[in-house]
Design a protein around this motif. Structure first.
Motif, PDB file in Angstrom:
ATOM      1  N   GLN A  31       8.355  23.685  18.271  1.00 16.82           N
ATOM      2  CA  GLN A  31       9.769  23.721  18.624  1.00 16.82           C
ATOM      3  C   GLN A  31      10.068  22.922  19.889  1.00 16.82           C
ATOM      4  O   GLN A  31      11.199  22.859  20.323  1.00 16.82           O
ATOM      5  CB  GLN A  31      10.216  25.169  18.821  1.00 16.82           C
ATOM      6  N   PHE A  33      10.993  20.124  22.633  1.00 12.98           N
ATOM      7  CA  PHE A  33      11.761  18.892  22.666  1.00 12.98           C
ATOM      8  C   PHE A  33      11.996  18.507  24.121  1.00 12.98           C
ATOM      9  O   PHE A  33      11.928  19.344  25.017  1.00 12.98           O
ATOM     10  CB  PHE A  33      13.078  19.012  21.892  1.00 12.98           C
ATOM     11  N   LEU A  60      16.922  12.223  22.653  1.00  9.18           N
ATOM     12  CA  LEU A  60      16.242  13.499  22.456  1.00  9.18           C
ATOM     13  C   LEU A  60      15.012  13.248  21.593  1.00  9.18           C
ATOM     14  O   LEU A  60      15.114  12.604  20.552  1.00  9.18           O
ATOM     15  CB  LEU A  60      17.195  14.473  21.768  1.00  9.18           C
ATOM     16  N   ALA A  62      12.078  15.348  19.649  1.00  8.11           N
ATOM     17  CA  ALA A  62      11.710  16.704  19.229  1.00  8.11           C
ATOM     18  C   ALA A  62      10.593  16.671  18.207  1.00  8.11           C
ATOM     19  O   ALA A  62      10.495  15.740  17.412  1.00  8.11           O
ATOM     20  CB  ALA A  62      12.923  17.409  18.640  1.00  8.11           C
ATOM     21  N   THR A  67      16.085  18.427  14.619  1.00  4.27           N
ATOM     22  CA  THR A  67      16.594  19.004  15.864  1.00  4.27           C
ATOM     23  C   THR A  67      17.774  18.181  16.363  1.00  4.27           C
ATOM     24  O   THR A  67      17.718  16.963  16.377  1.00  4.27           O
ATOM     25  CB  THR A  67      15.502  19.025  16.954  1.00  4.27           C
ATOM     26  N   GLN A  69      21.057  17.972  19.392  1.00  6.26           N
ATOM     27  CA  GLN A  69      21.578  18.419  20.676  1.00  6.26           C
ATOM     28  C   GLN A  69      22.903  19.151  20.447  1.00  6.26           C
ATOM     29  O   GLN A  69      23.766  18.672  19.711  1.00  6.26           O
ATOM     30  CB  GLN A  69      21.798  17.209  21.573  1.00  6.26           C
ATOM     31  N   SER A  70      23.065  20.297  21.107  1.00  8.71           N
ATOM     32  CA  SER A  70      24.333  21.030  21.014  1.00  8.71           C
ATOM     33  C   SER A  70      25.089  21.017  22.332  1.00  8.71           C
ATOM     34  O   SER A  70      26.296  21.253  22.358  1.00  8.71           O
ATOM     35  CB  SER A  70      24.092  22.475  20.575  1.00  8.71           C
ATOM     36  N   SER A 121      19.106  19.310  28.019  1.00  8.00           N
ATOM     37  CA  SER A 121      19.857  19.456  26.777  1.00  8.00           C
ATOM     38  C   SER A 121      19.561  20.805  26.153  1.00  8.00           C
ATOM     39  O   SER A 121      18.512  21.399  26.415  1.00  8.00           O
ATOM     40  CB  SER A 121      19.437  18.330  25.832  1.00  8.00           C
ATOM     41  N   TRP A 122      20.480  21.269  25.323  1.00  9.18           N
ATOM     42  CA  TRP A 122      20.268  22.461  24.515  1.00  9.18           C
ATOM     43  C   TRP A 122      20.212  22.011  23.065  1.00  9.18           C
ATOM     44  O   TRP A 122      20.985  21.143  22.653  1.00  9.18           O
ATOM     45  CB  TRP A 122      21.409  23.457  24.714  1.00  9.18           C
ATOM     46  N   ASP A 123      19.292  22.580  22.312  1.00  8.06           N
ATOM     47  CA  ASP A 123      19.178  22.184  20.910  1.00  8.06           C
ATOM     48  C   ASP A 123      20.099  23.017  20.032  1.00  8.06           C
ATOM     49  O   ASP A 123      20.836  23.887  20.523  1.00  8.06           O
ATOM     50  CB  ASP A 123      17.717  22.239  20.431  1.00  8.06           C
ATOM     51  N   ASP A 124      20.056  22.770  18.743  1.00 11.08           N
ATOM     52  CA  ASP A 124      20.921  23.452  17.789  1.00 11.08           C
ATOM     53  C   ASP A 124      20.569  24.924  17.613  1.00 11.08           C
ATOM     54  O   ASP A 124      21.298  25.662  16.951  1.00 11.08           O
ATOM     55  CB  ASP A 124      20.891  22.720  16.436  1.00 11.08           C
ATOM     56  N   SER A 129      16.065  22.380  27.084  1.00  9.79           N
ATOM     57  CA  SER A 129      14.894  21.564  27.419  1.00  9.79           C
ATOM     58  C   SER A 129      14.644  21.688  28.915  1.00  9.79           C
ATOM     59  O   SER A 129      15.474  22.208  29.662  1.00  9.79           O
ATOM     60  CB  SER A 129      15.161  20.099  27.072  1.00  9.79           C
TER      61      SER A 129
END
Length: 148
Positions: A31, A33, A60, A62, A67, A69-70, A121-124, A129
């Motif tokens: 998981q 990234f 990004l 990952a 994956t 970015q949100s 960053s935040w993932d989905d 990160s």
């Protein structure tokens, strides 16, 4: 021995071995990234930028396929050491999948000054990160008034 029993037995053995070695389980590693290839005005660590609101971009990377970015957060400081506590500007957490040409929105930039920046960053799935490796840009004369 049935396939199910074999998998359970050897899966447990693998997980135990990873724990003894101090490594996270394979599912946690998969998981991971991070952000890389930080760019300012399409260049890596450019010098002589005359743009009052430089555009920042990153990629990004990952391990998990798909994956996305949100959200992201950018911070800018006068030195790499100041990024952790005495940042000049922070975007705050911005809910967006965009990672290209995000404009600097802090105080007016000074001529002939180096600015360091990094992004996270935040993932989905809502996981953040680590902060990226710092990058920088250096401003130029910032307009004709500076020329003598």
């Amino acid at each position: 021995m049935s396939n199910r029993r074999f998998c359970r037995r050897h899966g447990l053995l693998l997980t135990s071995t990873l724990a003894v070695l101090g490594l996270p389980p394979a599912t946690a590693r998969a998981q991971a990234f991070h952000l890389e290839r930080l760019r300012t005005e399409y260049a890596s660590n450019p010098i002589g930028i005359d743009e009052p609101a430089p555009r920042l971009s990153w990629m990004l990377h990952a391990d998990r396929r798909g994956t996305m970015q949100s959200a992201y957060e950018i911070r800018v400081a006068r030195s790499a050491a100041d990024l952790g506590g005495r940042s000049l500007w922070s975007s705050g957490k911005v809910a967006s999948g965009e990672s290209v040409n995000r404009a600097y929105g802090g105080p007016a930039l000074e001529p002939r000054t180096r600015y360091h920046w990094q992004v996270r960053s935040w993932d989905d799935r809502g996981r953040a990160s680590d902060w990226s490796t710092p990058a920088y840009w250096e401003t130029g004369m910032m307009g004709g008034a500076q020329w003598k």
